[in-house]
Design a protein around this motif. Structure first.
Motif, PDB file in Angstrom:
ATOM      1  N   ALA A   1      40.687-103.226  84.015  1.00  0.00           N
ATOM      2  CA  ALA A   1      39.580-102.212  84.665  1.00  0.00           C
ATOM      3  C   ALA A   1      39.954-100.998  85.140  1.00  0.00           C
ATOM      4  CB  ALA A   1      38.422-102.845  85.048  1.00  0.00           C
ATOM      5  N   ASP A   2      40.788-101.292  86.305  1.00  0.00           N
ATOM      6  CA  ASP A   2      41.292-100.169  87.112  1.00  0.00           C
ATOM      7  C   ASP A   2      41.909 -99.325  86.499  1.00  0.00           C
ATOM      8  OD1 ASP A   2      40.003-101.197  89.338  1.00  0.00           O
ATOM      9  OD2 ASP A   2      41.614-102.446  90.067  1.00  0.00           O
TER      10      ASP A   2
ATOM     11  N   PHE B   1      42.997 -94.086  84.060  1.00  0.00           N
ATOM     12  CA  PHE B   1      43.315 -93.307  83.017  1.00  0.00           C
ATOM     13  C   PHE B   1      42.280 -92.096  82.357  1.00  0.00           C
ATOM     14  CE2 PHE B   1      44.094 -92.778  78.356  1.00  0.00           C
ATOM     15  CZ  PHE B   1      45.319 -92.045  78.391  1.00  0.00           C
ATOM     16  N   ALA B   2      41.006 -92.654  82.511  1.00  0.00           N
ATOM     17  CA  ALA B   2      39.840 -91.838  82.230  1.00  0.00           C
ATOM     18  C   ALA B   2      40.073 -90.625  83.099  1.00  0.00           C
ATOM     19  CB  ALA B   2      38.628 -92.486  82.423  1.00  0.00           C
TER      20      ALA B   2
ATOM     21  N   HIS C   1      41.236 -85.986  82.015  1.00  0.00           N
ATOM     22  CA  HIS C   1      40.506 -85.055  82.596  1.00  0.00           C
ATOM     23  C   HIS C   1      41.041 -84.068  83.649  1.00  0.00           C
ATOM     24  CE1 HIS C   1      37.423 -86.168  79.950  1.00  0.00           C
ATOM     25  NE2 HIS C   1      37.346 -87.372  80.652  1.00  0.00           N
ATOM     26  N   LEU C   2      42.163 -84.519  83.961  1.00  0.00           N
ATOM     27  CA  LEU C   2      43.221 -83.887  84.812  1.00  0.00           C
ATOM     28  C   LEU C   2      43.346 -82.258  85.086  1.00  0.00           C
ATOM     29  CD1 LEU C   2      44.648 -84.631  87.537  1.00  0.00           C
ATOM     30  CD2 LEU C   2      46.565 -84.777  86.365  1.00  0.00           C
ATOM     31  N   ASP C   3      43.558 -81.732  83.699  1.00  0.00           N
ATOM     32  CA  ASP C   3      43.817 -80.314  83.543  1.00  0.00           C
ATOM     33  C   ASP C   3      42.314 -79.551  83.878  1.00  0.00           C
ATOM     34  OD1 ASP C   3      46.266 -80.509  82.789  1.00  0.00           O
ATOM     35  OD2 ASP C   3      45.779 -80.509  80.543  1.00  0.00           O
TER      36      ASP C   3
END
Length: 341
Positions: free
Chosen positions: A309-310, A315-316, A320-322
């Protein structure tokens, strides 16, 4: 069985306590019992040392006086000294010279060589003194195998390859198979590039079970002196590995990579092709190396394990890092504009 006094006389170290104590084997601190010699290589295990049933122990200078009633051998590097003692207690099984009636040997070999059942040695091969070749192994034409090398059952060494002296090659290893070399036509079809180089292996190299080392495409694949290669490793064509490098299991090294001397590569690491790794580099387990490393040191590029779950949540955020970076840059720009007004 040997007394501690005999071991110190043969292998060095400082004897503290009763040198007449006799030991019959080496064992871990947990498993050691009467007549066993154990070792303390890490100060964290001092408590185990105190509770161990070992008859004697190998310790470093810093642990020399931790025990007052147990004989011990003091050595600068206890683990290294343990390795030498273990070798002394467990020498290689002596081989019986001679050629088994079912072996197919096409060359003259020294009388000291042991050739087991089903071995094939092709024409032009050169076999040194005291070589041991296990059952079902294959030595291709014009190969050279150096003095004292031991080849386990069912090893395949393709034509023209060179194996140094005092090597150990475990079962299932394949040395000198074709490298993965192809050119592609416009239609998508692949055209095989003949692999005409060799594999050249230095002295005192150990090669693990089911490891494959590809022959060079044009030049040779080269493995330096004292290299230690674990099980199930793939080494591509034209790779060069420097002296005394150690590589743990399931590593993949793509073609034309050059690895320096005294490196250590952790299990399941991957190194892409045409890279250069400097001397004295340590690559952590599971690391994917995608660019050359030009400076000695420890290099890691993997994520530690975490709950599923972590991992999904983290990863989600990575996806959206950019966008997050763009927002931060925009905020920084606004702050700069406000501070300049």
């Amino acid at each position: 069985m040997y007394s501690l006094e005999e071991l110190v006389n043969r292998l060095g170290g400082e004897l503290v306590g009763d040198g007449k104590v006799v030991v019959r084997r080496v064992a871990t601190l947990d498993q050691a019992g009467e007549g066993d010699l154990s070792f303390l290589a890490n100060p964290r295990y001092v408590s185990k040392l105190k509770s161990s049933q070992a008859a004697a122990v190998i310790v470093g200078p810093g642990a020399r006086d931790l025990l007052t009633d147990r004989p011990r051998i003091v050595a600068p590097d206890p683990y290294l000294h343990f390795a030498r003692v273990a070798q002394f207690f467990n020498p290689p099984e002596p081989a019986v010279p001679g050629i088994h009636p079912t072996a197919a040997v096409s060359v003259a070999i020294p009388a000291s060589v042991s050739v087991a059942a089903g071995v094939v040695i092709e024409a032009g091969a050169r076999i040194g003194e005291d070589v041991v070749i296990g059952a079902g192994s294959y030595i291709g034409r014009n190969c050279a195998v150096g003095r004292g090398t031991r080849i386990s059952p069912r090893v395949s060494i393709y034509a023209d390859c060179v194996i140094g002296q005092d090597c150990l090659i475990h079962s299932g290893a394949v040395i000198g198979s074709d490298g993965f070399g192809f050119a592609r036509e416009k239609s998508g079809a692949w055209v095989k590039i003949p692999q005409v180089g060799r594999v050249v292996i230095g002295d005192e190299v150990e090669i693990g079970a089911n490891t494959t080392i590809d022959r060079g495409a044009l030049d040779d694949t080269w493995i330096g002196k004292g290299v230690k290669i674990d099980n199930q490793i793939q080494i591509g064509h034209n790779v060069r590995i420097g002296d005394y490098t150690a590589i743990a299991g399931c590593v993949g090294i793509a073609g034309s990579t050059v690895i320096g001397a005294r490196c250590m590569v952790g299990g399941q690491a991957g190194i892409i092709g045409h890279l250069h790794i400097a001397d004295d580099v340590v690559i952590s387990a599971g690391t994917l190396v995608t660019k050359s490393i030009n400076k000695a040191g420890v290099y890691t590029a993997n994520l530690p394990v975490q709950g599923h779950a972590d991992w999904v949540k983290n990863f989600a955020h990575l996806r959206h890092l950019d966008a997050l970076v763009d927002r931060i840059r925009a905020l920084e720009q606004r702050l700069e504009e406000k501070s300049s007004n």
